[in-house]
Design an enzyme around this catalytic site. Sequence first.
Site, PDB file in Angstrom:
ATOM      1  N   SER A  91       0.831  -1.200   0.000  1.00  0.00           N
ATOM      2  CA  SER A  91       0.000   0.000   0.000  1.00  0.00           C
ATOM      3  C   SER A  91       0.870   1.258   0.000  1.00  0.00           C
ATOM      4  O   SER A  91       1.647   1.471  -0.933  1.00  0.00           O
ATOM      5  CB  SER A  91      -0.965  -0.040   1.182  1.00  0.00           C
ATOM      6  OG  SER A  91      -1.980   0.911   1.049  1.00  0.00           O
ATOM      7  N   ASP A 126      -9.955  -5.334  -4.060  1.00  0.00           N
ATOM      8  CA  ASP A 126      -9.434  -4.253  -3.230  1.00  0.00           C
ATOM      9  C   ASP A 126     -10.343  -3.029  -3.315  1.00  0.00           C
ATOM     10  O   ASP A 126     -10.550  -2.461  -4.391  1.00  0.00           O
ATOM     11  CB  ASP A 126      -8.025  -3.892  -3.700  1.00  0.00           C
ATOM     12  CG  ASP A 126      -7.250  -3.047  -2.709  1.00  0.00           C
ATOM     13  OD1 ASP A 126      -7.890  -2.296  -1.950  1.00  0.00           O
ATOM     14  OD2 ASP A 126      -6.008  -3.135  -2.707  1.00  0.00           O
ATOM     15  N   HIS A 179      -7.609  -5.719   0.178  1.00  0.00           N
ATOM     16  CA  HIS A 179      -6.371  -4.945   0.333  1.00  0.00           C
ATOM     17  C   HIS A 179      -5.346  -5.674   1.208  1.00  0.00           C
ATOM     18  O   HIS A 179      -4.272  -5.153   1.444  1.00  0.00           O
ATOM     19  CB  HIS A 179      -6.712  -3.583   0.948  1.00  0.00           C
ATOM     20  CG  HIS A 179      -5.656  -2.547   0.797  1.00  0.00           C
ATOM     21  ND1 HIS A 179      -5.128  -2.170  -0.425  1.00  0.00           N
ATOM     22  CD2 HIS A 179      -5.014  -1.785   1.724  1.00  0.00           C
ATOM     23  CE1 HIS A 179      -4.212  -1.246  -0.250  1.00  0.00           C
ATOM     24  NE2 HIS A 179      -4.118  -0.989   1.052  1.00  0.00           N
TER      25      HIS A 179
END
Length: 261
Positions: free
Chosen positions: A98, A213, A241
């Site tokens: 991320s 996601d 995610h």
Amino acid sequence: MGYYVTVENGVNLYLEDINSKGNKIIVFLHGWPLDHNQFEYQYNVLPGMGYRCIGIDWRGFGKSDSPVSGYDYNRLSDDIRKIVEVLQLDDFTLVGHSTGGAIAIRYMARHNGLGVSKLVLIDAAAPTGFTQETASKLLEETLHDRPNMMQGVTDTFFFQYITKSFSEWFLQMGLKAASWSTANIIMTLRDEKLYADLPGIHVPVLITHGIHDKVIPFSHAEELDKSIQNSQLVPFFYSGHGLFWEEHNKFNRLLMQFIEA
């Protein structure tokens, strides 16, 4: 073994260094607003397979110091460079999830990928991060009810079912961060773009991304794959995610295969 590295005057970052005698090094950069512990399901396996795993808490998160400034990608990538220099790391695999993926990309461009032989991007917040609308919502919640913001992040993070106990562990991890660093990273994710950084990546790159996601859409991974030389994109069909947990067995196997290739 855990210890601290000084990255600038008055700022010390915490590192968890597992199996320091391992013959292949993996450096892990966590996502917002978590810390190195998010990779627990990698640490359970990889050190036993001979890998040295170094998990870094960025400034403002986990056990690291929390200065009031320094939350742009340049400073965060400079922190990584300082750690690489202090530990004299070379020929290592850099793994970023991320926002950690965004920091890894800036590190590759800004510092010419010093010491990195391979790069792994997990649900990377790149080449863009949060939309204006998402950032405004998260920032408002962070400044007025951060626990509720973190609960919302937890609720949207995963595609697969997570137990109440896991949810609580995950939520508390996010709340360890300083509130001001949590807010500052939201603004960084809103404002910084990484398009100009992508041509500066010249090592093999593995891009992994959950197709479900809701935090960073799968289309971001497709854009990265088209823009980075020598990259391969592997979709994770049962993940949101958090593929490092949701499909950790698949990810761990894939990571080792990529490193050994």
